[in-house]
Design an enzyme around this catalytic site. Sequence first.
Site, mmCIF file in Angstrom:
data_model
loop_
_atom_site.group_PDB
_atom_site.id
_atom_site.type_symbol
_atom_site.label_atom_id
_atom_site.label_comp_id
_atom_site.label_asym_id
_atom_site.label_seq_id
_atom_site.Cartn_x
_atom_site.Cartn_y
_atom_site.Cartn_z
ATOM 1 N N GLU A 117 76.740 6.029 26.100
ATOM 2 C CA GLU A 117 75.743 6.788 25.222
ATOM 3 C C GLU A 117 75.839 8.356 25.694
ATOM 4 O O GLU A 117 75.478 9.182 24.890
ATOM 5 C CB GLU A 117 74.265 6.236 25.402
ATOM 6 C CG GLU A 117 74.477 4.878 24.697
ATOM 7 C CD GLU A 117 73.337 3.914 25.036
ATOM 8 O OE1 GLU A 117 72.537 3.986 26.127
ATOM 9 O OE2 GLU A 117 73.380 2.462 24.854
ATOM 10 N N GLY A 134 71.736 -3.961 30.027
ATOM 11 C CA GLY A 134 70.537 -3.018 29.435
ATOM 12 C C GLY A 134 69.472 -3.821 28.724
ATOM 13 O O GLY A 134 68.592 -4.403 29.836
ATOM 14 N N GLY A 135 69.378 -4.237 27.733
ATOM 15 C CA GLY A 135 68.074 -5.060 27.054
ATOM 16 C C GLY A 135 67.857 -6.236 27.720
ATOM 17 O O GLY A 135 66.753 -6.316 27.987
ATOM 18 N N HIS A 160 78.030 6.774 31.418
ATOM 19 C CA HIS A 160 77.869 5.643 30.285
ATOM 20 C C HIS A 160 78.123 6.286 28.815
ATOM 21 O O HIS A 160 78.222 7.499 28.497
ATOM 22 C CB HIS A 160 76.344 5.443 30.221
ATOM 23 C CG HIS A 160 75.960 4.167 29.271
ATOM 24 N ND1 HIS A 160 75.644 4.464 27.947
ATOM 25 C CD2 HIS A 160 75.456 2.921 29.833
ATOM 26 C CE1 HIS A 160 75.515 3.157 27.618
ATOM 27 N NE2 HIS A 160 75.495 2.319 28.783
ATOM 28 N N GLY A 200 74.228 -3.639 23.379
ATOM 29 C CA GLY A 200 73.085 -3.331 22.491
ATOM 30 C C GLY A 200 73.260 -3.985 21.143
ATOM 31 O O GLY A 200 72.562 -3.881 20.330
ATOM 32 N N GLU A 257 82.319 -1.530 30.085
ATOM 33 C CA GLU A 257 81.605 -1.702 29.176
ATOM 34 C C GLU A 257 82.071 -1.518 27.771
ATOM 35 O O GLU A 257 82.167 -0.320 27.002
ATOM 36 C CB GLU A 257 80.361 -0.844 29.073
ATOM 37 C CG GLU A 257 79.500 -1.092 30.394
ATOM 38 C CD GLU A 257 78.061 -0.603 30.098
ATOM 39 O OE1 GLU A 257 77.018 -1.734 30.462
ATOM 40 O OE2 GLU A 257 77.621 0.469 29.705
ATOM 41 N N ASN A 287 69.887 -1.298 33.620
ATOM 42 C CA ASN A 287 70.092 0.036 32.846
ATOM 43 C C ASN A 287 68.950 -0.023 32.043
ATOM 44 O O ASN A 287 69.277 -0.480 30.939
ATOM 45 C CB ASN A 287 71.350 0.173 32.390
ATOM 46 C CG ASN A 287 71.601 1.395 31.480
ATOM 47 O OD1 ASN A 287 70.619 2.461 31.664
ATOM 48 N ND2 ASN A 287 72.451 1.630 30.853
ATOM 49 N N TRP A 288 67.812 0.475 32.439
ATOM 50 C CA TRP A 288 66.631 0.679 31.537
ATOM 51 C C TRP A 288 66.809 1.640 30.396
ATOM 52 O O TRP A 288 65.667 1.788 29.534
ATOM 53 C CB TRP A 288 65.200 0.679 32.184
ATOM 54 C CG TRP A 288 64.993 -0.409 33.077
ATOM 55 C CD1 TRP A 288 65.610 -1.789 33.009
ATOM 56 C CD2 TRP A 288 63.942 -0.559 33.941
ATOM 57 N NE1 TRP A 288 64.813 -2.332 34.079
ATOM 58 C CE2 TRP A 288 63.935 -1.668 34.755
ATOM 59 C CE3 TRP A 288 62.994 0.671 34.567
ATOM 60 C CZ2 TRP A 288 62.815 -2.176 35.629
ATOM 61 C CZ3 TRP A 288 62.099 0.274 35.382
ATOM 62 C CH2 TRP A 288 62.193 -1.270 35.937
ATOM 63 N N LYS A 289 67.792 2.594 30.502
ATOM 64 C CA LYS A 289 67.796 3.488 29.552
ATOM 65 C C LYS A 289 66.473 4.246 29.240
ATOM 66 O O LYS A 289 65.798 4.305 30.153
ATOM 67 C CB LYS A 289 68.359 2.917 28.008
ATOM 68 C CG LYS A 289 69.599 2.078 28.342
ATOM 69 C CD LYS A 289 70.369 1.475 27.156
ATOM 70 C CE LYS A 289 71.575 0.873 27.436
ATOM 71 N NZ LYS A 289 72.364 0.448 26.190
ATOM 72 N N SER A 318 75.667 -6.809 26.191
ATOM 73 C CA SER A 318 74.982 -7.846 25.793
ATOM 74 C C SER A 318 75.057 -8.971 26.714
ATOM 75 O O SER A 318 74.939 -10.157 26.306
ATOM 76 C CB SER A 318 75.426 -8.274 24.178
ATOM 77 O OG SER A 318 75.364 -7.031 23.564
#
Length: 255
Positions: free
Chosen positions: A97, A234-235, A95, A173, A167, A9-11, A213
């Site tokens: 966010e 993600g990150g 998600h 994050g 999640e 998930n590159w956001k 994470s």
Amino acid sequence: MRKPLFAANWKMYKTSQEADVFVNALLANPLPAGCDLVVCPPFTAIPTLAKLLHGETGVALGAQNMNPEEEGAYTGDIAPRMLDEFGVKFVILGHSERRALFCETDEFVAKKVRAALKWNMTPILCVGENLDEREIGMTAEKVSVQIRRDLKGLAAAEIGRIVIAYEPIWAIGTGKNASDRDAVEVCDLIRARLDEIAGAGVGAKVRVLYGGSVKPENIADYMKHATVDGALIGGASLKPDSFRDIAARGVAARG
Ligand code: PGA
């Protein structure tokens, strides 16, 4: 047997040119066997990645969101058929966010899940509690309500086509990943809810991922438990080596 799945998930990171560089680097070295890999870039990088990921590359193309309607006056949104045009096979829905920053309700997420299934895309439905909810012992309740509402009215066969990502919001994050025990507990709870709403055995068919994470150093902790089918990352998915490494170590831990 559920095949492990690792979804990036590159956001809101990477231009299409940066996405091109990532995918070329990812495909330059052998990919781990025995798992599915999905990359979910921002919308603007989808046309570029559709060309690079066409055919048997071993990496599927995903999106991070979509509007459930076929078309219409929805300024700024993207419809399922616009993703389908580029061969998008997976779509992240609900998600945290999107839920928190863009006020998406369970009812809206449920519409998106239906739309994705109609277009033969696999929804990666995200559920999870925030820190306050965890601290007052509301995790099971929060996740159960999300599962019931977001999958409302779907047939067992449709639910069987969905991927669910647990999640915990406090782990996204933050570098504070959930313990494997917490992840296992909620993955099992999700499977039990699926059995309840769709019939015994459905929970065992659905792939349930952990997200929050995830890094190469901690993926084995989760994947050594059979109930965790992979990760939404993600990150640590923004670098090709790190994404590949997570998948490789995850598959190795599954044994
Ligand atoms: P993170 O994000 O891996 O950077 O915590 C996960 C996610 O939001 O899907």
